[in-house]
Design a protein around this motif. Structure first.
Motif, mmCIF file in Angstrom:
data_model
loop_
_atom_site.group_PDB
_atom_site.id
_atom_site.type_symbol
_atom_site.label_atom_id
_atom_site.label_comp_id
_atom_site.label_asym_id
_atom_site.label_seq_id
_atom_site.Cartn_x
_atom_site.Cartn_y
_atom_site.Cartn_z
ATOM 1 N N LYS A 178 0.506 -1.343 0.334
ATOM 2 C CA LYS A 178 0.128 -0.101 0.170
ATOM 3 C C LYS A 178 0.670 0.891 -0.046
ATOM 4 O O LYS A 178 1.161 1.429 1.520
ATOM 5 C CB LYS A 178 -0.251 0.368 0.844
ATOM 6 C CG LYS A 178 -1.736 0.921 1.189
ATOM 7 C CD LYS A 178 -3.093 0.616 2.014
ATOM 8 C CE LYS A 178 -4.242 -0.436 2.077
ATOM 9 N NZ LYS A 178 -4.656 -0.665 2.763
ATOM 10 N N PRO A 179 0.678 1.968 -0.968
ATOM 11 C CA PRO A 179 2.103 3.244 -1.190
ATOM 12 C C PRO A 179 1.491 4.368 -0.097
ATOM 13 O O PRO A 179 -0.032 4.761 -0.079
ATOM 14 C CB PRO A 179 1.887 3.608 -2.526
ATOM 15 C CG PRO A 179 0.685 2.565 -3.187
ATOM 16 C CD PRO A 179 0.044 1.448 -2.621
ATOM 17 N N VAL A 180 2.646 4.488 0.636
ATOM 18 C CA VAL A 180 1.979 6.032 1.369
ATOM 19 C C VAL A 180 3.478 7.135 0.634
ATOM 20 O O VAL A 180 4.226 7.305 0.332
ATOM 21 C CB VAL A 180 2.673 5.455 2.571
ATOM 22 C CG1 VAL A 180 2.763 6.910 3.322
ATOM 23 C CG2 VAL A 180 1.851 4.467 2.907
ATOM 24 N N ILE A 181 1.955 8.115 0.084
ATOM 25 C CA ILE A 181 2.842 9.316 -0.480
ATOM 26 C C ILE A 181 2.802 11.321 -0.067
ATOM 27 O O ILE A 181 1.874 10.769 0.232
ATOM 28 C CB ILE A 181 2.687 9.869 -2.000
ATOM 29 C CG1 ILE A 181 2.707 7.943 -2.882
ATOM 30 C CG2 ILE A 181 2.821 11.095 -2.860
ATOM 31 C CD1 ILE A 181 2.035 7.916 -4.176
ATOM 32 N N GLY A 182 3.896 11.416 -0.041
ATOM 33 C CA GLY A 182 3.567 12.616 1.084
ATOM 34 C C GLY A 182 3.888 13.369 0.253
ATOM 35 O O GLY A 182 5.209 14.184 -0.644
ATOM 36 N N VAL A 183 2.961 15.074 0.135
ATOM 37 C CA VAL A 183 2.865 15.831 -0.239
ATOM 38 C C VAL A 183 3.001 17.218 1.213
ATOM 39 O O VAL A 183 1.984 17.479 1.663
ATOM 40 C CB VAL A 183 1.863 16.309 -0.932
ATOM 41 C CG1 VAL A 183 2.023 17.736 -1.597
ATOM 42 C CG2 VAL A 183 1.252 14.776 -1.920
#
Length: 433
Positions: free
Chosen positions: A152-157
């Protein structure tokens, strides 16, 4: 323009919902271990956007119980030297960027659930195909802390790049051009990055397995201790086998006497207290080696991701220190060594750069903070790469804090084994600048 019909689906949330359009590849990770990875391309159906609490919101919540009006809050902040207008402006910048992210996702037909940090839970993680943290590094750490699915990808902005470094987030130019980032993700123009994480096994006497959640809290030492007491109603128990804690550390694990490592004492004079620093006392074994008694201001064990964070600041050398060391070397060895600004900067940079290593490397870096060395206590290695660290607490009021957000009691008799497992690697992405 909707890109989704032309793309492979990424990962559906949960094995029961996986469809034939979600192919799996095989990733050969560090050490040769193989594990399945998401398909090329990025096309989730459902995304949870985890949003940070801004300082403006925090101050509002903090004084809401007192019934303060906005005008009274403005005056109170001014008395503390804080700018109400400044906090409100940063809040608005963050909110506009969050709205931009959400709208971009919805324009692609993605179902979005907007979640405040305090409401983020395992149910939200199960619902989502991917997690986006909207804030800074702290929000990214929180978002990652509840994700156990390695696919499950986790992407920070980074939603406020002028005030936040955002090492764990996408490059800051994508904050306001999020559609461009989405297109690259959809087309597979990125690299999966498997950030290794730390797991912890707790055993021994006086164990409390209930954590204190420190996210969105600014706790004093006294409040921190009370939080542990109020969170745990049952008496401490003994655990004769290693119990795997339900959280993973993306940055680091810190062990030491509570928070600032000090205890307050009342003096004979009314309304006056004084503080004595309390060293952290524990026994430590590195890579199943012999146990060593240590006293220090705490122990930090970090990942490659965390080697750029607190660990780096614990161990880095200042230019002044490097200059003084070089001067001593020259004077003691009678070397004709020209010490100029370029040499000092070169040595400083070389040393400090050596403290940072690849987030995908399945190794940990331990650091003993300010060790006390005498005839009773030693510190044969103050820092080093390792695959396993075991610590037995001899502390009175200590905690084991994971990524600055989750705290476990760690007092006399408690034993923790700190290791890495490829199953815990966090799925993130790397996008070009």
């Amino acid at each position: 323009m909707n890109l989704r019909p032309r793309l492979l689906c990424l990962v559906c949330a949960g094995a029961a919902r996986r469809s034939p359009c979600c192919p799996r590849g095989i990733f050969s990770g560090p050490g040769g271990g193989k594990r399945p990875v998401p398909a090329e391309g990025f096309s989730p159906r459902k995304v949870a956007v985890v949003v940070k609490t801004t300082r403006y919101e925090f101050e509002q919540q903090r004084y809401r119980y007192a019934g303060l009006s906005e005008g009274e809050l403005r005056e109170l902040l001014a008395l503390k030297g804080s700018s109400y207008n400044g906090l409100l402006h940063r809040h608005n910048v963050h909110s506009e960027n969050v709205e931009h992210i959400v709208q971009c996702l919805r324009n692609e037909g993605i179902e979005v659930q907007l979640v405040k940090r305090r409401d983020y839970d395992e149910e939200t993680v199960r619902w989502a195909d991917a997690i986006i943290s909207a804030g800074g590094d702290g929000t990214m750490l929180l978002a990652a802390s509840k994700v156990q699915d390695r696919l499950k990808p986790v992407i920070g902005v980074n939603t406020d790049p002028d005030r936040s470094e955002g090492h764990l987030c996408l490059p800051v130019r994508y904050t306001r051009s999020f559609p461009e980032a989405l297109k690259k993700l959809y087309r597979g123009e990125f690299r999966w990055q498997w950030r290794q994480r730390i797991r912890l096994y707790l055993e021994g006497t006086g164990i409390n397995l209930t954590p204190v959640d420190l996210h969105d809290q600014q706790l004093s030492v006294e409040q921190h201790t009370k939080a542990h007491i109020s969170q745990i109603e049952q008496k401490p128990t003994s655990v004769s086998w290693p119990h795997l804690l339900p959280v993973r550390a993306l940055n680091e694990v810190f062990i030491g006497e509570s928070l600032s490592s000090r205890v307050n004492y009342k003096s004979c004079k009314p309304r006056f207290t004084f503080s004595l620093h309390r060293a952290s006392y524990y026994e430590i074994s590195i890579d199943d080696g012999p146990w060593e008694k240590q006293k220090s201001s705490g122990l930090n064990v970090c990942t490659g991701t965390g080697s750029k964070a607190w660990s780096y600041n614990i161990n880095k050398m200042a230019r002044q220190s490097v200059e003084e060391i070089l001067s001593i070397v020259r004077s003691q060895k009678s070397l004709n060594l020209p010490i100029d600004e370029d040499l000092i900067q070169l040595v400083t940079d070389k040393y400090n750069d050596s403290l940072v290593y690849n987030p995908e490397e399945p190794k940990m870096l331990f650091s003993v903070r300010e060790p006390i060395v005498n005839r009773v206590f030693s510190s044969s290695r103050q820092r080093g790469l390792t695959s396993k660290v075991c610590v037995r607490s001899r502390c009175w009021d200590a905690c084991m804090v994971i990524d600055g957000g989750t705290s476990f009691e760690f007092n006399d008799g408690a034993i923790v084994s700190i290791v890495m497992d490829a199953q815990d690697a966090l799925c993130t992405v790397l996008l070009d600048e």
